[in-house]
Scaffold this motif. Sequence first.
Motif, PDB file in Angstrom:
ATOM      1  N   VAL A   1       0.813  -1.205  -0.161  1.00 58.43           N
ATOM      2  CA  VAL A   1       0.019  -0.049  -0.133  1.00 58.43           C
ATOM      3  C   VAL A   1       0.900   1.250  -0.081  1.00 58.43           C
ATOM      4  O   VAL A   1       0.594   2.124  -0.655  1.00 58.43           O
ATOM      5  N   LEU A   2       1.894   1.205   0.803  1.00 56.91           N
ATOM      6  CA  LEU A   2       2.828   2.378   0.780  1.00 56.91           C
ATOM      7  C   LEU A   2       3.461   2.636  -0.600  1.00 56.91           C
ATOM      8  O   LEU A   2       3.339   3.706  -1.433  1.00 56.91           O
ATOM      9  N   VAL A   3       4.023   1.669  -1.338  1.00 56.25           N
ATOM     10  CA  VAL A   3       4.504   1.766  -2.605  1.00 56.25           C
ATOM     11  C   VAL A   3       3.384   2.148  -3.466  1.00 56.25           C
ATOM     12  O   VAL A   3       3.785   2.989  -4.542  1.00 56.25           O
TER      13      VAL A   3
ATOM     14  N   VAL B   1      -9.667   5.707  -1.502  1.00 58.42           N
ATOM     15  CA  VAL B   1     -10.375   4.522  -1.370  1.00 58.42           C
ATOM     16  C   VAL B   1      -9.430   3.329  -0.636  1.00 58.42           C
ATOM     17  O   VAL B   1      -9.820   2.809   0.357  1.00 58.42           O
ATOM     18  N   VAL B   2      -8.336   3.110  -1.388  1.00 59.92           N
ATOM     19  CA  VAL B   2      -7.381   2.353  -0.714  1.00 59.92           C
ATOM     20  C   VAL B   2      -6.969   2.811   0.740  1.00 59.92           C
ATOM     21  O   VAL B   2      -6.866   1.837   1.675  1.00 59.92           O
ATOM     22  N   TYR B   3      -6.629   4.018   0.887  1.00 62.54           N
ATOM     23  CA  TYR B   3      -6.394   4.362   2.165  1.00 62.54           C
ATOM     24  C   TYR B   3      -7.629   4.136   3.249  1.00 62.54           C
ATOM     25  O   TYR B   3      -7.278   3.572   4.366  1.00 62.54           O
ATOM     26  N   LEU B   4      -8.718   4.459   2.907  1.00 58.91           N
ATOM     27  CA  LEU B   4      -9.963   4.188   3.932  1.00 58.91           C
ATOM     28  C   LEU B   4     -10.247   2.796   4.259  1.00 58.91           C
ATOM     29  O   LEU B   4     -10.319   2.348   5.294  1.00 58.91           O
TER      30      LEU B   4
ATOM     31  N   HIS C   1      -2.556   0.011   7.830  1.00 62.20           N
ATOM     32  CA  HIS C   1      -1.357  -0.194   7.012  1.00 62.20           C
ATOM     33  C   HIS C   1      -0.555   0.701   6.615  1.00 62.20           C
ATOM     34  O   HIS C   1       0.781   0.859   6.702  1.00 62.20           O
ATOM     35  N   PHE C   2      -1.170   1.922   6.073  1.00 61.75           N
ATOM     36  CA  PHE C   2      -0.676   3.098   5.793  1.00 61.75           C
ATOM     37  C   PHE C   2       0.040   3.834   7.020  1.00 61.75           C
ATOM     38  O   PHE C   2       1.223   4.120   6.940  1.00 61.75           O
ATOM     39  N   ILE C   3      -0.614   3.863   8.181  1.00 61.48           N
ATOM     40  CA  ILE C   3      -0.211   4.597   9.279  1.00 61.48           C
ATOM     41  C   ILE C   3       0.979   3.636   9.856  1.00 61.48           C
ATOM     42  O   ILE C   3       1.865   4.253  10.318  1.00 61.48           O
ATOM     43  N   ARG C   4       0.841   2.489   9.693  1.00 61.05           N
ATOM     44  CA  ARG C   4       1.845   1.646  10.870  1.00 61.05           C
ATOM     45  C   ARG C   4       3.146   1.933   9.750  1.00 61.05           C
ATOM     46  O   ARG C   4       4.097   2.032  10.112  1.00 61.05           O
ATOM     47  N   GLY C   5       2.753   1.820   8.509  1.00 66.76           N
ATOM     48  CA  GLY C   5       4.025   1.829   7.572  1.00 66.76           C
ATOM     49  C   GLY C   5       4.909   3.083   7.873  1.00 66.76           C
ATOM     50  O   GLY C   5       6.107   3.266   7.721  1.00 66.76           O
ATOM     51  N   MET C   6       4.004   4.237   7.822  1.00 70.41           N
ATOM     52  CA  MET C   6       4.692   5.469   8.042  1.00 70.41           C
ATOM     53  C   MET C   6       5.530   5.566   9.265  1.00 70.41           C
ATOM     54  O   MET C   6       6.482   6.405   9.435  1.00 70.41           O
ATOM     55  N   VAL C   7       4.815   4.903  10.313  1.00 66.67           N
ATOM     56  CA  VAL C   7       5.391   5.145  11.671  1.00 66.67           C
ATOM     57  C   VAL C   7       6.934   4.365  11.571  1.00 66.67           C
ATOM     58  O   VAL C   7       7.402   4.823  12.178  1.00 66.67           O
ATOM     59  N   GLU C   8       6.461   3.079  11.094  1.00 65.84           N
ATOM     60  CA  GLU C   8       7.812   2.244  11.535  1.00 65.84           C
ATOM     61  C   GLU C   8       8.793   2.404  10.466  1.00 65.84           C
ATOM     62  O   GLU C   8      10.062   2.187  10.981  1.00 65.84           O
ATOM     63  N   GLY C   9       8.608   2.586   9.199  1.00 66.52           N
ATOM     64  CA  GLY C   9       9.396   2.233   8.483  1.00 66.52           C
ATOM     65  C   GLY C   9      10.005   3.322   7.655  1.00 66.52           C
ATOM     66  O   GLY C   9      11.160   3.462   6.784  1.00 66.52           O
TER      67      GLY C   9
END
Lengths: 310, 267
Positions: free
Chosen positions: B192-194, B248-251, B256-264
Amino acid sequence: MTSAQQVATPVATAGTPRRRGRPGEPRRVAYLYILPAVLVFALFILYPLIRTAQFSLYEWNGLGASTWVGLSNYQAVFTEPQLRGAFVHALVLIVFYAVIPVTLGLLLAATMSRAVLRGLGFFRVVLFLPQVIPMVVVAIAWRQIYEPQGPLNDVLRFVGLDSLARPWLGDYTWALPSVGIVGTWVGTGLCLVLFLAGMARIPRELYEAARLDGAGPLREFFSITLPSVRGELAVALTLTVIAALKTFDLVYVMTSGGPGTETTVPSYQVYNNAFLLGRVGTATALAIVLTAVVFAMTVVINRVGERGQR
Amino acid sequence: MISRGERLANYAILVLFAVIAIFPVLLILSTALSNDQIGGGGSFHFENFADAWDQGQFGSYMRTSVIVAILVVGLSTLISVLAGYAFGTMSFRGSEVIFYLILLGIMVPAEALVVALYFDLREIGLTNTLVAIVMPQVAQSTAFGTFWMRAYFRTSSREVVEAARLDGAGHWRTLWQVLVPMGRPAVTTMVVLVFMWTWNEFLIPLIMATSENLRTAPLGLAFFQGQYTSGTALLAAGATLVALPVVVVYLFLQRHFIRGMVEGAVK
């Protein structure tokens, strides 16, 4: 973050007992697994980066012959007012993109995490939303807000501050801060969400103990809350500072660097010099300087973030 | 415990910030549904979306974006899983050096690559092709993905790998039949991040796609804005179309978005 701690561990040499978390015995086949990554990295990152450095030593208009000019492109980056100005603008943007959102996020999160709030999940989703919207769309929305007859001026006129109403993006003084505010809008939610998550992990007992010791809210913030979110602080700063330094789409769509050159930024100047002005050498020198700044910022922020976590 | 007043104040602040966060989005939406022509009736003009799709050529821009996104996400995920597996579970000469070299790729801004890349690709006739738009993004996403997947494979327990091996699974089968299925959350976050980065990317397609038929959605939107200064409703409708897939993907996958931004995310 974790990466630097991992650097510290020396490469396992033959004979040393295998460390935990490293299930594999030495395997040649590993090279096959990493081959595609290495290939893609070498062809599309390493090689172009080396070529960029090489281009930056020549004067070239993109078509004819090129001339070796040594470091004079770099000299131009630091002395030409328009190029140097772009970096000054980037510094201003760092205030709007990083300093304000991080400060605001910290203060708000600290206030809010004093008690468990309901519906935080919903707010988190909404506040994070600006992060996922394409910058071009963000730029178009904010252009509309800043229009002479747009919502911002409507509000100002409505509350009787008619004298403040102006075409924001066409104003020599206000164009850059107006672009900066968009960065604040994008980044604040991210920071707030990051810090709320970090503060939710702080054990309640710490605060109770502090209060028994007679600590006020300020003392609480500086001796418990702030040190506990050091990691999140580093992540938030890294993300927002890099976003400020790499601003391109926002400026390209909102102002094209204008009025005059009031809102140019380094990456806009890279594009402008390489493809509009035919100064490929200057553009690549700028790109190299920008890369160096991004590297330096990242390293410094993460150094500071990791101190005290050990 | 905090007082009722303080609790109320907290909610007020949260609501205020939520309103500020969502206002520009609602503004674009309402403009997209508004009436551009003078004298037209009705309140909601859904035909603006159809008009933008046809007149603004957003159909073509969206198609390019979908193709680019599928290629970048697919290729970089595959390459990152393979590399992350090797870096995370095997030991081999030079692994640390190569890994940190690739990791540096996360930090190199696209600005430092695209100018030289454009002229070199032009030399061999590859500008204005999918290769030129897709591959630089695959490289940057692979740098992040390798870092991300290595972290997952390192934490995946040694016992699992050894058990798989005792059952006679080779390294290939261990990867695809044991570790990847177990690591679905990690892989999803990366995907989702990519996807978001690829869908929103502007600079690379701007430089690499010189002809109109290869413009991605954000790029098409920027040019549309430059050309039609009057059609505000159509422009807003186009902007809505461009933002829609990623929102839409975000909602659906916001965790997964938030976790990804926070962690990696060091990107």
